[in-house]
Design a protein around this motif. Structure first.
Motif, mmCIF file in Angstrom:
data_model
loop_
_atom_site.group_PDB
_atom_site.id
_atom_site.type_symbol
_atom_site.label_atom_id
_atom_site.label_comp_id
_atom_site.label_asym_id
_atom_site.label_seq_id
_atom_site.Cartn_x
_atom_site.Cartn_y
_atom_site.Cartn_z
ATOM 1 N N TYR A 127 33.205 50.261 40.651
ATOM 2 C CA TYR A 127 34.428 49.483 40.831
ATOM 3 C C TYR A 127 34.725 48.624 39.605
ATOM 4 C CZ TYR A 127 37.766 46.209 42.854
ATOM 5 O OH TYR A 127 38.877 45.434 43.096
ATOM 6 N N TYR A 128 33.673 48.047 39.031
ATOM 7 C CA TYR A 128 33.845 47.158 37.870
ATOM 8 C C TYR A 128 33.710 47.894 36.530
ATOM 9 C CZ TYR A 128 33.803 43.162 40.978
ATOM 10 O OH TYR A 128 34.132 42.257 41.951
ATOM 11 N N SER A 180 35.709 47.184 33.093
ATOM 12 C CA SER A 180 36.572 46.002 33.209
ATOM 13 C C SER A 180 36.355 45.001 32.073
ATOM 14 C CB SER A 180 36.371 45.312 34.565
ATOM 15 O OG SER A 180 35.056 44.849 34.716
ATOM 16 N N HIS A 181 35.248 45.133 31.345
ATOM 17 C CA HIS A 181 35.023 44.239 30.207
ATOM 18 C C HIS A 181 35.788 44.731 28.983
ATOM 19 C CE1 HIS A 181 30.958 42.972 32.082
ATOM 20 N NE2 HIS A 181 31.866 42.049 32.323
ATOM 21 N N THR A 182 36.448 43.802 28.313
ATOM 22 C CA THR A 182 37.078 44.122 27.033
ATOM 23 C C THR A 182 36.180 43.690 25.879
ATOM 24 O OG1 THR A 182 38.264 42.010 27.113
ATOM 25 C CG2 THR A 182 39.423 43.975 27.948
ATOM 26 N N GLY A 232 37.209 40.054 30.152
ATOM 27 C CA GLY A 232 37.806 41.257 30.705
ATOM 28 C C GLY A 232 38.812 40.949 31.782
ATOM 29 N N ILE A 233 39.396 42.009 32.309
ATOM 30 C CA ILE A 233 40.395 41.910 33.358
ATOM 31 C C ILE A 233 39.710 42.226 34.690
ATOM 32 C CG2 ILE A 233 42.600 42.790 34.232
ATOM 33 C CD1 ILE A 233 42.826 41.421 31.496
ATOM 34 N N HIS A 234 39.750 41.288 35.620
ATOM 35 C CA HIS A 234 39.141 41.511 36.930
ATOM 36 C C HIS A 234 39.914 42.635 37.626
ATOM 37 C CE1 HIS A 234 37.799 40.897 41.037
ATOM 38 N NE2 HIS A 234 36.774 40.220 40.522
ATOM 39 N N PRO A 235 39.225 43.664 38.125
ATOM 40 C CA PRO A 235 39.931 44.814 38.699
ATOM 41 C C PRO A 235 40.738 44.500 39.960
ATOM 42 C CG PRO A 235 37.547 45.056 38.949
ATOM 43 C CD PRO A 235 37.785 43.836 38.114
ATOM 44 N N GLN A 236 40.371 43.454 40.686
ATOM 45 C CA GLN A 236 41.096 43.131 41.910
ATOM 46 C C GLN A 236 42.244 42.153 41.650
ATOM 47 O OE1 GLN A 236 38.749 41.262 44.976
ATOM 48 N NE2 GLN A 236 40.079 42.066 46.586
ATOM 49 N N LYS A 278 43.376 41.169 38.634
ATOM 50 C CA LYS A 278 44.072 41.520 37.385
ATOM 51 C C LYS A 278 44.192 40.327 36.439
ATOM 52 C CE LYS A 278 44.746 45.641 38.979
ATOM 53 N NZ LYS A 278 43.625 46.519 38.891
#
Length: 152
Positions: free
Chosen positions: A86-87, A90-92, A118-122, A124
């Motif tokens: 899921y994650y 997600s890290h930039t 990063g952008i949290h997947p839930q 955003k």
């Protein structure tokens, strides 16, 4: 006859030790390297599977204060795979530095620091995190059976 007995006894002890012992310091370093690869911006499912190869199928995982239960569950590895997937990616930006590996009787303690963005997947939303972490890894049959993670 006594010499033969002593030889067979020492051979038996030697074989049982070499079959059952692992170098816990090297195991801790390899475990950390595999875990770190799963956090990289370009991490893949293959990286997750490599990390999961260090774990027992019924792995228990505790990460205080977020996940206080360290119970071993029959689907523990599958649950970790789902959460990590899921994650995934997600890290930039991500970096981690291993400070210490302390082997003990069927336990490895590792300490490290991490920094990530990063952008949290839930949600955003952009997130920035920095932690110092200690993980206590219980080892059973050459694999991690319980992870206890403490971060500040």
């Amino acid at each position: 006859m006594k010499r033969l007995y002593l030889f067979l006894l020492s051979l038996s002890i030697s074989l049982s030790l070499s079959a059952g012992e692992i170098d816990l310091t090297e195991f801790g370093k390899s475990y950390f390297t595999a875990w770190k690869a799963t956090q990289a911006p370009n991490a893949t499912k293959k990286d997750i599977e490599h990390y999961l190869s260090f774990l027992k199928d019924d792995i228990g995982h505790q990460h205080l204060p977020y996940d206080p239960d360290d119970s071993r569950l029959s689907d523990g590895k599958d649950s970790m795979r789902n959460g990590m997937s899921y994650y995934l990616g997600s890290h930039t930006d991500y970096s981690a530095e291993l400070f210490q590996v302390v082997p003990a009787n069927n336990v490895v303690v590792i300490t490290y620091s991490t920094k990530s963005s990063g952008i949290h997947p839930q949600t955003k939303e952009m997130m920035h995190q920095s932690y110092d972490t200690m993980e206590v890894l219980e080892i059973e049959d050459g694999k991690v059976s319980v992870i206890r993670k403490y971060s500040e």
